[in-house]
Scaffold this active site. Structure first.
Site, PDB file in Angstrom:
ATOM      1  CB  SER A 100      13.719 -17.246  32.008  1.00  0.00           C
ATOM      2  OG  SER A 100      14.601 -16.479  32.215  1.00  0.00           O
ATOM      3  CG  ASP A 239      13.998 -13.203  29.611  1.00  0.00           C
ATOM      4  OD1 ASP A 239      12.157 -12.899  29.230  1.00  0.00           O
ATOM      5  OD2 ASP A 239      14.643 -13.907  30.579  1.00  0.00           O
ATOM      6  CG  ASP A 241      10.644 -14.932  31.994  1.00  0.00           C
ATOM      7  OD1 ASP A 241      11.526 -14.198  31.589  1.00  0.00           O
ATOM      8  OD2 ASP A 241      10.140 -14.837  33.145  1.00  0.00           O
ATOM      9  CG  ASP A 243      12.636 -12.004  33.964  1.00  0.00           C
ATOM     10  OD1 ASP A 243      13.355 -12.886  32.913  1.00  0.00           O
ATOM     11  OD2 ASP A 243      12.099 -13.354  34.603  1.00  0.00           O
TER      12      ASP A 243
END
Length: 444
Positions: A100, A239, A241, A243
């Site tokens: 992340s 960010d 990833d 999400d």
């Protein structure tokens, strides 16, 4: 049982150290197979742009194939895209290789069930119970197969576009789009361009090591400067990833997850679209709670972590929740936090209302809040320390009804997070620094 490896968002750590090794990933795949697909089945695996993703992808693929499970490799794709395709491709398990918002030298592994939902604690505990067992290797007739799915990006792009009204257009907007050199570096620009927006892309050139480096939601200054420099209508940052989402208005003011949640809740409440209470976390700014209360919208707090926001939403029948970090849950659109989909919903409200982003968030006032991360060498039992608990009580007594104090160990990093919130900015900062110093003495 207490979980040894799973934190608030899957398993995460520094690459090369357990659990972020090829050997562990192989055993992990086998353990997941035992729990979620004991009779064989199908797994999808996606990842972000970290160089270590190749290693972990190969190890997980080997573990699942050896256990008799077919593997569909999606390549770099935002976490919510993997959740979406897990369900769309009728897979038993979705696997995300990502840390992340962490730096590139970390990585992580998290899972979705067949419905594209994150796993509950009890299932993660079951998986951990099998990690001490050798990896399964079936005979040649029972091995799984692996193949790459080349259409994964296009499929997810179409899903994102399906979440906005027919005929919706962004052709009036100039948008700075910061993809953090992460998983959304192709998908997000293509979706925004397909809707007609003029985009200024930054953070869209991953090299395996620059993910989250000076850009994205963890470093929004680059987006802020760019918005003002090019005269954009707004900026959107994700960010690593994909999400989480944060925004910047045309004046260069950062719009965090609490403010975006306010925009969504107010608009959907007015239109009758909002269902159930809105859910935030213990870290959510008190200003959001008060602003929603003035609108007659019930607000509830969950533990920190989107999985706990999700659990509380499901428990109370809510459909909208999120975190200050920009991890928003719009459950009438998706099964998990989706930065791109959440951004699109805000843009729909903005254009339908004919207001700027600055005007949309003007109804919510932020309480001054200071957050300090105290890095630790080993785990600290915060509850067992009389000194730390005494310092917390003293701070709470000083603030009384004028603010809040929250001290918690991170579930994703070796840090203790100290948050103090109140009406007086100077008082808040001083109390946070005193608490951080006390914890630091015990962290050395």
């Amino acid at each position: 049982m207490a979980r040894k490896y799973f934190g608030t968002d899957g398993i995460r750590g520094r690459v090369g150290d357990e659990p972020m090794t090829a050997e562990f990933a192989l055993r992990l795949a086998s353990a997941v197979a035992r729990v979620l697909a004991p009779d064989g089945g199908r797994v999808v695996i996606g990842k972000d742009t970290r160089v270590s993703g190749y290693m972990l992808e190969a190890a997980l693929e080997a573990g699942f194939v050896a256990a008799g499970i077919d593997v569909l490799l999606l390549g770099p794709l935002p976490t919510p895209g993997i959740a979406c395709l897990t369900k769309a491709l009728n897979a038993d398990v979705g696997v995300v290789i990502s840390a992340s918002h962490n730096p590139y030298f970390d990585n992580g592994i998290k899972f979705f069930d067949a419905e594209g939902m994150k796993l509950p604690d009890v299932v993660e505990e079951q998986i951990e119970s099998f990690l001490t067992q050798p990896a399964i290797t079936r005979d040649s007739r029972s091995l799984g197969r692996a193949k790459r799915i080349d259409s994964s990006r296009e499929d997810y792009q179409q899903f994102c576009l399906s979440t906005v009204p027919d005929g919706f257009s962004l052709d009036a907007l100039k948008i700075v789009l910061d993809c953090s050199h992460g998983a959304g570096y192709k998908v997000a620009p293509r979706v925004m361009t397909a809707l007609g927006a003029e985009i200024i892309p930054i953070g869209c050139s991953p090299n395996g090591k620059n993910i989250n480096d000076g850009c994205g939601t963890t470093h929004p200054d680059l987006m802020t400067v760019t918005v003002k420099a090019v005269g954009a209508d707004l900026g959107i940052a994700f960010d690593g990833d994909g999400d989480r989402v944060l925004m910047v208005d045309h004046e260069g003011n950062l719009i965090d997850g609490d403010q975006l949640l306010y925009v969504l809740a107010k608009a959907w409440h007015t239109s009758g679209q909002l269902s159930g209470p809105v859910v935030g976390t213990l870290m959510t700014n008190l200003g959001l709670e008060r602003a929603l209360g003035e609108l007659g919208i019930e607000f509830r707090r969950a533990k920190v972590g989107d999985r706990y926001v999700m659990a509380l939403l499901n428990e109370i029948g809510g459909r909208l929740g999120g975190e200050t970090s920009g991890h928003l849950l719009c459950l009438d659109k998706t099964t998990t936090g989706d930065g791109l989909v959440s951004a699109l919903q805000v843009l729909v409200i903005m254009l339908e209302a004919g207001q700027t982003l600055a005007e949309l968030v003007s109804g919510m006032s932020h309480f001054p809040q200071t957050l300090i991360n105290v890095r630790t060498q080993s785990r600290i039992d915060l509850d067992a320390s009389t000194e730390i608990q005494g310092a917390i009580r003293n701070a709470e007594q000083q603030l009384a009804e004028r603010g809040r104090v929250l001290v918690r160990a991170s579930g994703t990093e070796p840090v203790v997070r100290v948050m103090v919130e109140g009406e007086d900015e100077g008082e808040v900062a001083l109390l946070a620094e005193e608490l951080a110093e006390e914890i630091g003495r015990h962290a050395a």
